[in-house]
Enzyme design. Structure first.
Site, PDB file in Angstrom:
ATOM      1  N   TYR A 150       5.419   1.442   0.216  1.00  0.00           N
ATOM      2  CA  TYR A 150       6.159   2.700   0.251  1.00  0.00           C
ATOM      3  C   TYR A 150       5.563   3.654  -0.782  1.00  0.00           C
ATOM      4  O   TYR A 150       4.877   3.246  -1.712  1.00  0.00           O
ATOM      5  CB  TYR A 150       7.652   2.473   0.001  1.00  0.00           C
ATOM      6  CG  TYR A 150       7.947   1.875  -1.357  1.00  0.00           C
ATOM      7  CD1 TYR A 150       8.245   2.693  -2.440  1.00  0.00           C
ATOM      8  CD2 TYR A 150       7.899   0.501  -1.562  1.00  0.00           C
ATOM      9  CE1 TYR A 150       8.485   2.149  -3.695  1.00  0.00           C
ATOM     10  CE2 TYR A 150       8.146  -0.048  -2.806  1.00  0.00           C
ATOM     11  CZ  TYR A 150       8.439   0.784  -3.869  1.00  0.00           C
ATOM     12  OH  TYR A 150       8.669   0.238  -5.107  1.00  0.00           O
TER      13      TYR A 150
ATOM     14  N   SER B 280       4.211  -0.572  -4.425  1.00  0.00           N
ATOM     15  CA  SER B 280       4.140   0.769  -3.865  1.00  0.00           C
ATOM     16  C   SER B 280       2.734   1.348  -3.937  1.00  0.00           C
ATOM     17  O   SER B 280       1.801   0.717  -4.418  1.00  0.00           O
ATOM     18  CB  SER B 280       5.096   1.734  -4.571  1.00  0.00           C
ATOM     19  OG  SER B 280       4.661   1.939  -5.897  1.00  0.00           O
TER      20      SER B 280
END
Length: 131
Positions: free
Chosen positions: A58, A25
């Site tokens: 993300y 991430s």
């Protein structure tokens, strides 16, 4: 027909750190997320202006006011602390909506303080670094 369009971006962001041991991430200061109209878990395309690398990951919420832009997991190999990156989100919409949609652009300084933001096609909104 559905089209994929730029929804928002954080421009000129600097990587502050990396954590190879994290599962993956990009951690972004929550204040920057709000200004850029991005949300946790949203998919992002990241472009490294220093080496041309492009990758998807993300978003994870970072501490508000920390100005953190931390790459985690494998993404930490794609940019070094200090590298300048662009973080982009995209949306899927029908052609009619796409013709009038205006993405949000947040421009930050070399310390990731918000400088200004605007919707593409509109005037800049100057931002105080004390946000």
């Amino acid at each position: 027909m559905k089209l994929h369009l730029l929804k928002s971006k954080i421009h000129n962001a600097r990587v502050t750190s990396g954590d190879l041991e994290y599962e993956g991430s990009i951690t972004i200061d929550q204040e920057l997320l709000l200004l850029a109209e991005m949300i946790p878990n949203e998919k992002v395309l990241v472009v490294n202006n220093n080496n041309g690398e492009r990758f998807e990951t993300y978003i994870i919420n970072g501490e508000p006011g920390s100005r953190v832009i931390q790459l985690n997991g494998a993404a930490a190999r794609c940019a070094l602390p200090g590298d300048e990156i662009i973080i982009m989100t995209f949306a899927v919409m029908d052609e009619k909506k796409a013709r009038t949609f205006q993405p949000m652009v947040l421009i930050v300084d070399h310390l990731n303080n918000p400088k200004r933001r605007h919707r593409i096609g509109q005037e800049d909104e100057q931002l105080s670094s004390s946000i």
